[in-house]
Write a protein that holds these residues in place. Structure first.
Motif, short mmCIF file in Angstrom:
data_model
loop_
_atom_site.label_atom_id
_atom_site.label_comp_id
_atom_site.label_asym_id
_atom_site.label_seq_id
_atom_site.Cartn_x
_atom_site.Cartn_y
_atom_site.Cartn_z
N UNK A 238 -46.86 -54.93 -51.85
CA UNK A 238 -47.54 -53.72 -51.36
C UNK A 238 -46.94 -52.42 -51.85
N UNK A 239 -45.69 -52.13 -51.44
CA UNK A 239 -45.13 -50.81 -51.76
C UNK A 239 -45.08 -50.49 -53.26
N UNK A 240 -45.10 -51.50 -54.09
CA UNK A 240 -45.04 -51.25 -55.54
C UNK A 240 -46.21 -50.36 -55.98
N UNK A 241 -47.29 -50.38 -55.22
CA UNK A 241 -48.45 -49.53 -55.54
C UNK A 241 -48.07 -48.05 -55.48
N UNK A 242 -47.02 -47.74 -54.75
CA UNK A 242 -46.63 -46.33 -54.59
C UNK A 242 -45.81 -45.82 -55.78
N UNK A 243 -45.28 -46.75 -56.58
CA UNK A 243 -44.30 -46.35 -57.59
C UNK A 243 -44.95 -45.56 -58.73
N UNK B 266 -27.63 -49.37 -67.70
CA UNK B 266 -28.73 -49.44 -68.68
C UNK B 266 -30.09 -49.50 -68.01
N UNK B 267 -30.09 -49.75 -66.71
CA UNK B 267 -31.37 -49.99 -66.03
C UNK B 267 -31.80 -48.86 -65.11
N UNK B 268 -30.83 -48.07 -64.66
CA UNK B 268 -31.16 -47.09 -63.61
C UNK B 268 -30.85 -45.68 -64.09
N UNK B 269 -31.37 -44.70 -63.35
CA UNK B 269 -31.13 -43.30 -63.72
C UNK B 269 -29.78 -42.80 -63.22
N UNK C 73 -39.03 -41.72 -56.01
CA UNK C 73 -37.71 -42.28 -56.29
C UNK C 73 -37.40 -43.50 -55.41
N UNK C 74 -36.63 -44.42 -55.97
CA UNK C 74 -36.21 -45.61 -55.21
C UNK C 74 -34.68 -45.67 -55.21
N UNK C 75 -34.15 -46.04 -54.06
CA UNK C 75 -32.71 -46.29 -53.98
C UNK C 75 -32.55 -47.79 -53.83
N UNK C 76 -31.87 -48.42 -54.77
CA UNK C 76 -31.61 -49.86 -54.68
C UNK C 76 -30.16 -50.08 -54.25
N UNK D 220 -38.75 -49.78 -62.87
CA UNK D 220 -38.52 -49.08 -64.15
C UNK D 220 -39.78 -49.11 -65.01
N UNK D 221 -40.41 -50.28 -65.05
CA UNK D 221 -41.61 -50.43 -65.86
C UNK D 221 -42.72 -49.48 -65.43
N UNK D 222 -42.62 -49.00 -64.19
CA UNK D 222 -43.66 -48.09 -63.68
C UNK D 222 -43.15 -46.66 -63.59
#
Ligand code: M6R
Length: 610
Positions: A507-512, A558-561, A517-520, A539-541
């Motif tokens: 579900x929430x991926x629709x918001x990306x 290499x993956x995150x900002x 911003x996302x905090x992992x 990242x892909x979105x």
């Protein structure tokens, strides 16, 4: 929610009341007021806004009196304005009252009073109470009796203080469901809803229990129940030092409390680690260990941040003790028909020890025969006193509305309870010793994270204009995601949601997109690779990503900002470390937005109403 302070003695009460209100302001801050009696005459001063507004008007028009009561409000009935501020008075203005709590049957009482000719000027339930007391005074009762009779008609919760210029030698106080403490001085006495307002004057306190009334004179006090039984109250010594409730060199209590964590966490386990036995020693649970270890189920109940701590506790307890553990919102628990048996252990977690929902849930669990344990910060608080046994977290006073050091200390205590019980079940000595050694290293690791304060502040600047945030974590770090989101939303007013990272794709991926911003929270644990897959999906979105990552993770950059690195520890203790950068991130975003982080809008430190 609101704060009460009162004084009776030979000094001018006004500066004492203002100073006390300032110490209580974290409990409610939409309006403030005081009532005094000098030369048999009452004066009431009320202002909308913070205590400083009230203080200013008293500087412009100084008043003085040896008796006074004061209040800082968090509105429940009626908007926060000068009319609805406390104290409330009868029509002659001779009787005045401040009140914390909610009078649930105020409408019924109001209609009855109106039928008897009473008129009302405010929208509050408190005005109903003062007029109800007045109706008994009209029957020629003394003040304390009038208060007692009135309270017998009231349904709901209250902590009240009442002054009456026809009886200018006393303040009458009463309590049910809202805290009220007397401070015993030398030729002077104090009252407050929180010991923090008293400790500048006395360390000798008397805790009123529900259903008790006290008549406080300058040199003595008398206590009785609302059923009119005389009672003898014990005087307790409190040990809180004044520095503990001051900001010191910090701009905000929240930052001070975040920075205190190496110390507060250490205080939570001081004297409680048994290195050789690979176990813990918890005096407050002595004699109960076997019963807890034999529980068929453990139920943890709490609200807000304490509920998040409970979720981490669930992971700890199930992993190490093997006892099925559930976590409930106290507010939900109390209003369903919970299946509780005498084989259950219920743990109630509360920083303040006064949260109305948690307290009510605790009483219900007790009524149903479960073993009821409290995990509280405030010594002598209602939940601490109501519980059968329990453990103080010893984090020291937490004044900032956003809970920070209490969270990490709650996690320490939950770890200590876990190990105590697990060692009575099947946890090996070696594993127990490992946990104890790791616990001992936590303060140093927290200190290492706190050194990144400036780095986190720089990252925060890039997110001051964000409108939404997602916080994602798995396993032990899922509750940390919830806690990180709560910290951000409550002080920065940015909408934030915490989610289990793997649920994102449901579900929430629709918001990306680039504006979300996302905090992992992604330490190198058993679910690390899975969280990395979730990071790739974001990242892909084109979503911006901040990672709370392990110090030794050489892949993440290499993956995150942005990555904020934390030292490693065993999985169960990792949330104590990963929560801290999230506290700092929320703090710096809110400060960057120019907000009052210690007193966020619409909130109060302890929620003593439903
Ligand atoms: O005093 P308690 O721990 O019972 O309080 C529970 C919540 O009201 C509290 O944690 C609240 O969510 C905090 N503002 C969170 O920072």
């Amino acid at each position: 929610m609101c704060g009460i302070v009162g004084y009776i003695g030979n000094k001018n009460s006004v500066p004492i009341l203002i100073e006390g209100l300032k110490r209580l302001e974290y409990r409610g801050y939409d309006s403030a007021g005081l009532g005094i009696i000098a030369d048999n005459k009452c004066t009431i001063v009320k202002r909308k806004g913070k205590v400083s507004e009230l203080e200013l008007s008293l500087k412009e028009h100084p008043i003085s009196a040896p008796l006074g009561i004061a209040h800082t409000r968090w509105a429940t009935h009626g908007e926060p304005n000068q009319i609805n501020a406390h104290p409330h008075t009868n029509s002659s203005g001779k009787l005045f009252l401040v009140h914390n709590g909610i009078i649930e049957n105020y409408n019924v009482l109001k209609t009855e009073l109106q039928r008897n000719g009473y008129e009302f000027y405010s929208e509050t339930d408190t005005e109903v109470l003062v007029k109800l007391i007045d109706s008994f005074l009209q029957k020629k009762l003394e003040l304390s009796e009038a208060v007692r009779y009135a309270l017998n008609e009231v349904k709901g919760t209250y902590g009240i203080a009442v002054g009456y210029s026809d009886e200018p030698d006393k303040i009458v106080v009463a309590k049910k469901g809202s805290p009220l403490v007397l401070g015993v001085g030398d030729g002077e006495n104090f009252i407050a809803s929180d010991v923090n307002a008293l400790i500048a004057h006395t360390s000798r306190v008397v805790y009123l229990e529900d259903g008790e009334i006290a008549v406080v004179y300058k040199d003595r006090f008398e206590a009785k129940t609302i059923e009119d039984e005389q009672i003898k109250k014990e005087i307790h010594e409190v040990t809180v030092a004044l520095e503990e409730i001051s900001k010191g060199e910090f701009p905000h209590f929240m930052l001070k409390e975040i920075m205190e964590q190496p110390h507060s966490v250490k205080n939570s386990f001081r004297g409680r680690l048994l290195f050789e036995e690979g176990s813990s020693k918890l005096g407050g649970l002595q004699g109960y260990e076997e019963r807890i270890a034999r529980s068929k189920r453990i139920l943890i109940c709490a609200c807000g941040t304490s509920w998040h701590a409970g979720l981490v506790g669930e992971y700890m307890l199930e992993q190490y003790t093997g006892i099925p553990t559930e976590v409930e919102y106290a507010s939900e628990f109390r209003y369903r028909n919970p299946i509780i048996t005498t084989d259950d252990t219920c743990i109630f977690i509360s920083q303040s020890g006064e949260t109305a929902d948690t307290l009510a849930a605790m009483k219900e669990a007790k009524r149903r025969g479960a073993l009821v344990l409290g995990v509280c910060n405030v010594v002598g608080s209602s939940i601490a006193r109501e519980s059968e046994a329990g453990v103080y977290i010893h984090a020291g006073p937490e004044i900032g509305v956003a809970s920070t050091k209490a969270f990490t200390s709650q996690l320490i205590v939950l770890a200590l309870i876990t190990i105590l019980i697990a060692r009575r079940r099947h946890l090996s000595l070696i594993d127990g010793q490992t946990i104890i050694r790791e616990l001992d290293l936590i303060p140093g690791k927290i200190a290492e994270i706190l050194e990144k304060n400036e780095e986190i502040k720089t990252i925060a600047q890039d997110f001051i204009n964000a409108k939404n945030f997602l916080y994602l974590g798995r396993g032990y770090n899922f509750p940390v995601a919830l806690e990180g989101a709560l910290k951000l939303k409550e002080i920065s007013y940015i909408h934030a949601e915490g989610y289990p990272a793997a649920e994102m794709k449901h579900g929430p991926i629709a918001l990306i997109d680039e504006n979300m911003p996302s905090v992992f929270i992604t330490p190198m644990d058993s679910v690390y690779d899975k969280v990395i897959s979730n990071i790739e999906e974001v990242k892909a979105r084109k979503g911006k990503i901040i990672a709370i990552a392990s110090k030794h993770d050489d892949k993440i950059d290499n993956l995150v900002d942005y990555s904020i690195r934390v030292p490693e520890t065993i999985r169960m203790l990792m949330p104590i470390l990963t929560a801290i950068p999230l506290q700092l991130l929320a703090y710096h975003i809110a400060v960057g937005k120019g907000l009052n982080v210690d007193q966020p809008r619409n909130l109060a430190k302890s929620v003593t109403v439903e």
